[in-house]
Design a protein around this motif. Structure first.
Motif, mmCIF file in Angstrom:
data_model
loop_
_atom_site.group_PDB
_atom_site.id
_atom_site.type_symbol
_atom_site.label_atom_id
_atom_site.label_comp_id
_atom_site.label_asym_id
_atom_site.label_seq_id
_atom_site.Cartn_x
_atom_site.Cartn_y
_atom_site.Cartn_z
ATOM 1 N N THR A 1 20.069 -5.207 18.846
ATOM 2 C CA THR A 1 20.504 -5.688 17.528
ATOM 3 C C THR A 1 19.755 -4.980 16.412
ATOM 4 O O THR A 1 20.286 -4.775 15.337
ATOM 5 N N GLY A 2 18.502 -4.624 16.664
ATOM 6 C CA GLY A 2 17.723 -4.001 15.611
ATOM 7 C C GLY A 2 17.872 -2.499 15.635
ATOM 8 O O GLY A 2 18.638 -1.919 14.875
ATOM 9 N N ALA A 3 17.177 -1.875 16.558
ATOM 10 C CA ALA A 3 17.103 -0.419 16.555
ATOM 11 C C ALA A 3 18.458 0.237 16.806
ATOM 12 O O ALA A 3 18.763 1.276 16.234
ATOM 13 N N MET A 4 19.287 -0.373 17.650
ATOM 14 C CA MET A 4 20.560 0.271 17.976
ATOM 15 C C MET A 4 21.739 -0.529 17.428
ATOM 16 O O MET A 4 22.841 -0.496 17.981
ATOM 17 N N GLY A 5 21.490 -1.202 16.333
ATOM 18 C CA GLY A 5 22.495 -2.106 15.768
ATOM 19 C C GLY A 5 23.813 -1.447 15.418
ATOM 20 O O GLY A 5 24.852 -2.102 15.389
ATOM 21 N N GLN B 1 14.278 -10.657 25.810
ATOM 22 C CA GLN B 1 14.075 -10.748 24.365
ATOM 23 C C GLN B 1 13.988 -9.355 23.746
ATOM 24 O O GLN B 1 14.586 -9.080 22.698
ATOM 25 N N ALA B 2 13.265 -8.487 24.428
ATOM 26 C CA ALA B 2 13.108 -7.130 23.905
ATOM 27 C C ALA B 2 14.446 -6.410 23.859
ATOM 28 O O ALA B 2 14.736 -5.657 22.925
ATOM 29 N N LEU B 3 15.286 -6.662 24.880
ATOM 30 C CA LEU B 3 16.605 -6.016 24.899
ATOM 31 C C LEU B 3 17.441 -6.458 23.699
ATOM 32 O O LEU B 3 18.122 -5.646 23.076
ATOM 33 N N VAL B 4 17.351 -7.751 23.395
ATOM 34 C CA VAL B 4 18.108 -8.234 22.234
ATOM 35 C C VAL B 4 17.599 -7.563 20.964
ATOM 36 O O VAL B 4 18.379 -7.112 20.123
ATOM 37 N N ILE B 5 16.267 -7.462 20.853
ATOM 38 C CA ILE B 5 15.717 -6.790 19.673
ATOM 39 C C ILE B 5 16.174 -5.340 19.629
ATOM 40 O O ILE B 5 16.598 -4.831 18.597
#
Lengths: 372, 525
Positions: free
Chosen positions: A339-343, A332-336
């Motif tokens: 997609t978020g920080a390294m979007g 889950q953290a990897l997806v965040i």
């Protein structure tokens, strides 16, 4: 000074997030492989857990409803040019209003509980958001800092309330449970397919909140003001748009959105208020808003993805006991992270691929301006 | 042209190298389907000042960016001193002796001149020795080229003209033989501009080559030896400056005959509409910017405010338009006081009939991320014309935007296009259309033609005069003296926050120059 090439919309909205999610799963899969499990089996367990059964769907949609509320709380304020990191605290404090009204009205009928606690939750969430908004608008205290701080204040305040003030007799830091006739109906009451899932009537509020946000942002004068302030504060001042007003009102709406999570989670499912009931949903809302590019449709899809990750992750831990539940959190953290920080990570690559094929702006605008 | 055709065949000889410092051959650069540069030939003679003129989007900046290594050309050859080169980036350009002085200075405000000059060329690990070397070099450059700047002064204490000298020194210190100057006089007083030209001439006489990019034809005529005209990405002609005229250059730039003079009848001013009394304004940190300014504008006249940028004009405009609270004094429109009560006061000024075309359309007048129609309602978005009650109706707003696009000939004719994708001139027309196409009593206009091409300038000037003739009070602020003199019926000169004098637009350039520098021409003679 390399000119930023515009990408086609479908690339930024669909392809880029999809690549990010894919990369997150690949790395997550590697982690699964390292502990000796088959990554494909694990991913299938995750997918099947989220979407394979009616119950899976029910859980997924229930979590997604939470994410819709907390995601919108970030997105609306983001449109006004600010970061609302306070969704977590706003949802938490809203729980107080929601549960108090619910416990007050729970001897009547669930309809009263639903509307009463909804109004109370939205008001409490708003109130908690307005304070940092006011500090930002009038005193210039940075809203990122204040909303983070307000999460901590909310946490301490709620612990105190739950442990000392509204504690159920004999219980340890939680309220009493809502009486039978006051409980919100589950969707499984009407559709058997959802089985024992917690999906409840608040789900429709989630859909309504998405539509409301779309209309607010793109079809009202207030939304126009919000977007103007967010895109160019100086132009907003020039246009006679009050930044103070827009900051406070957009945070108030955001707080109300975050507050709705209390109706879904505390009133609808847990039927009481416990310490730390928000459980990080407020923070994940930031990633949801980012991934959804602060657009209601994007947020709906991102919320569904994160809902699926939550539900599927739990099924995965259940199906493959060798995969520790911490690893599910890692995925889950990897997806965040991706997609978020390294979007924007894939943007340069995609720009190179698409630059030759798409029509950029008729006159590269940066060039035109430097010639002024 | 004939000479450098032959150099291709020969070994790049020393003779060929000394003729042209820069020789571009058939250089092309496209951004997607837009051909920014098409088969450009440009030969710049060594020891000359070579001007490049052209409208916005004509491709001047792209061409210079190719020469300076920001962009790589799609095709074509670049010869520097008779050597065929491929310029990889700007540090490579510097190695080849090509230096650039940007339009916006790239200096560290709280560093000294010396520190700024060695920035990026510090040399060794220890600063002291390179500082000493730089100081020596700086003294030499200062005496050789008349570029006098105190090496220990902080940049923030320097005037704009001096800052520009530091930029030039920076390029020279790095060994530039060819200096590219991009619109260097935009921020200078006429006197400072003259000083700059003298420096450029001295640099040329000492063996440097200068490429001057500008849109001011007067400067081309005053200082260059050769001038190249670009239009729509193509080189349309290279002429010896002494054999040409501003009219001919303007025609080449636009591709048709252009009126450089504005036709207008004498004003027939009526009642006072805008009345400013004892106005003082301070900026965010309390520095006084406007000091006890009083003036009025009557219906049917254009009052121009001349002055070098940064002498309080912006703050004056902000106060009159309701964006900033005045410290002292009052502003009346049709006798009614403009009150400042909060950060939305600009909307009150608008309701009183004050339309405002801001100085900086990108920072203030437009939201570039918006579609055209959204900018067409900015500031008037509360109107029932754009949706009932709290709702916004894109349909209604787009219908009106389409009407204005027609009226003001905004191109492309697409209200759904993102505003950033319009050219500077068309963006300015979006702002003008929004502010002019309504019931108004006062029009305040800041820099109406900044970054706007000649064809559009003509159009904008005509519209401003038309409004005046309809009986509207116009307050015009511009740093372009030519524009102030062409449009205004009366001119107030601002210096250091005060109105130092009122001049007739027919006053001499010397009178304007002196008063813009803060000297009363009547006394200072």
């Amino acid at each position: 000074m390399s000119a930023r090439q515009p990408l086609p919309n479908w690339v930024t909205i669909v392809l880029m997030p999809a690549l990010n999610v894919l990369l997150a799963f690949i790395i997550g899969g590697l982690a699964v492989a390292i502990i000796g499990e088959n990554p494909l089996t694990a991913m299938w367990a995750l997918f099947y857990g989220a979407f394979g059964t009616g119950m899976g769907w029910g859980f997924t949609l229930h979590y997604a409803t939470n994410f819709i509320f907390t995601g919108l709380a970030v997105a609306i304020v983001f449109k006004a040019g600010m970061f609302n990191i306070g969704g977590e605290g706003q949802a938490y404090v809203a729980g107080l209003g929601a549960i108090m009204v619910a416990l007050w009205l729970d001897q009547t009928h669930w309809v009263f509980v639903l509307f009463g606690s909804t109004i109370a939750a939205m008001m409490m969430g708003s109130l908690w958001a307005i304070i940092p908004a006011w500090l930002q608008a009038k005193r210039g205290s940075h809203i990122v800092i204040t909303t983070i701080m307000f999460n901590f204040i909310a946490s301490a305040f709620m612990s105190y309330m739950l442990a000392q003030v509204i504690t159920a007799p004999g219980a340890n830091a939680e309220t009493r449970t809502i009486a039978e006739q006051g409980r919100l109906p589950l969707l499984s009451d009407w559709f058997d397919a959802f089985q024992y899932s917690p999906l409840n009537i608040t789900f429709f509020f989630g859909i309504a909140a998405l539509i409301f946000t779309y209309v607010l942002i793109w079809r009202t004068k207030l939304g126009y003001k919000i977007r103007t302030l967010g895109a160019n504060p100086e132009a907003a001042r020039y246009a006679g748009i009050s930044a103070v007003y827009v900051i406070i009102i957009s945070m108030a709406i955001a707080g109300a959105m975050a507050g709705l999570m209390a109706v879904n989670e505390a009133v609808g499912v847990q039927k009481r208020l416990v310490v730390g009931y928000v459980h990080g949903f407020g923070f994940v809302g930031i990633a949801v808003a980012f991934m959804g590019r602060s657009h209601p449709v994007g947020i709906a899809l991102a919320a569904l993805l994160f809902g699926a990750l939550y539900q599927g992750g739990q099924e995965l831990a259940f199906e493959l006991p060798a995969v520790p539940s911490d690893l599910v959190v890692v995925i889950q953290a990897l997806v965040i992270l991706f997609t978020g920080a390294m979007g924007e990570m894939f943007r340069p690559l995609l720009e190179r691929i698409f630059a030759r094929r798409v029509n950029p702006a008729p006159e590269a605008p940066t060039t035109a301006e430097t010639e002024a | 042209m004939v000479e450098h055709q032959t150099t291709n065949a020969q070994q790049p000889s020393q003779a060929a190298g000394s003729e042209f410092a820069i020789d571009l051959k058939r250089v092309s650069k496209a951004f997607g389907p837009v051909q920014a540069n098409k088969d450009i030939d440009l030969a710049v003679k060594r020891n000359s000042i070579h001007g490049i003129v052209g409208e916005n989007g004509a491709g001047k900046s792209t061409l210079m960016s190719i020469l300076y290594g920001f962009y790589t050309a799609d095709s074509g050859e670049i010869w520097v001193n008779g050597q065929l080169v491929k310029i990889k980036d700007s540090s490579h350009a510097l190695e080849l002796g090509i230096g650039m002085v940007h339009q916006h200075f790239m200096l560290v405000e709280n560093f000294t001149v010396l520190e700024n000059i060695i920035l990026g060329a510090e040399g060794e690990y220890l600063l002291a020795s390179s500082m000493a070397k730089a100081r020596e070099e700086l003294t030499r450059l200062a005496t050789d080229y008349g570029l006098n700047v105190d090496p220990d002064a902080l940049i923030e204490d320097l005037s704009v003209g001096q800052e520009q000298r530091v930029e030039i020194l920076k390029a020279l210190y790095r060994g530039a033989d060819v200096l590219i100057l991009d619109e260097p006089t935009g921020v200078l007083t006429p006197t400072e501009a003259d000083q700059l030209f003298r420096i450029l001439e001295q640099l040329r006489d000492e063996g440097k080559t200068i490429i001057l990019i500008t849109h001011k034809l007067r400067e081309i005529m005053a200082v260059t030896d050769t001038v190249s005209v670009m239009r729509q990405g193509e080189m349309v002609g290279t002429l010896a400056t002494k054999d040409t005229s501003p009219e001919q250059l303007a025609e080449l730039m636009v591709g048709r005959r252009v009126l450089l003079r504005v036709d207008k009848t004498p004003a027939e001013p009526k009642d006072v509409v805008l009345d400013v009394k004892g106005l003082s304004v301070t900026d965010d940190i309390g520095v006084p910017r406007v000091k006890d300014v009083s003036f009025n504008v009557r219906a049917g006249e254009i009052v121009g405010i001349a002055g070098v940028a940064g002498n309080g004009q912006s703050d004056l405009l902000r106060a009159i338009s309701g964006m900033e609270a005045p410290l002292l004094g009052e502003i009346r429109v049709n006798g009614e006081l403009v009150r400042f009560h909060g950060d939305d006061s600009a909307s009150d000024a608008r309701k009183m009939g004050v339309a405002h075309v801001p100085e900086d359309r990108l920072k203030m007048g437009l939201v570039t991320a918006f579609e055209e129609w959204e900018n067409s309602i900015l500031g008037y978005h509360e109107s029932e014309k754009y949706g009932t009650g709290m709702f916004l109706s894109p349909k209604m707003a787009i219908a009106e935007a389409e009407k204005r696009i027609e009226m003001f000939d905004i191109r492309p004719r697409n209200p759904r296009l993102k505003t950033a994708n319009f050219s500077g001139g068309n963006q300015q027309k979006i702002v003008l259309a929004r502010e002019m196409d309504r019931d108004l009593d006062v029009l305040i206009v800041g820099q109406p033609t900044r970054g706007v091409d000649i064809g559009a300038i003509e159009f904008i000037h005509k519209h401003i005069i038309e409004l005046r003739d309809k009986g509207i009070a116009v307050l015009l602020v511009s740093v372009e003296l030519d524009e102030i003199r062409a449009l205004s019926d009366r001119v107030l000169v601002m210096f250091d926050g005060e109105i130092v004098t009122e001049l007739s637009p027919d006053a001499s350039e010397r009178e304007f120059g002196l008063s813009m520098a803060g000297v009363d021409p009547k006394e200072g003679a």
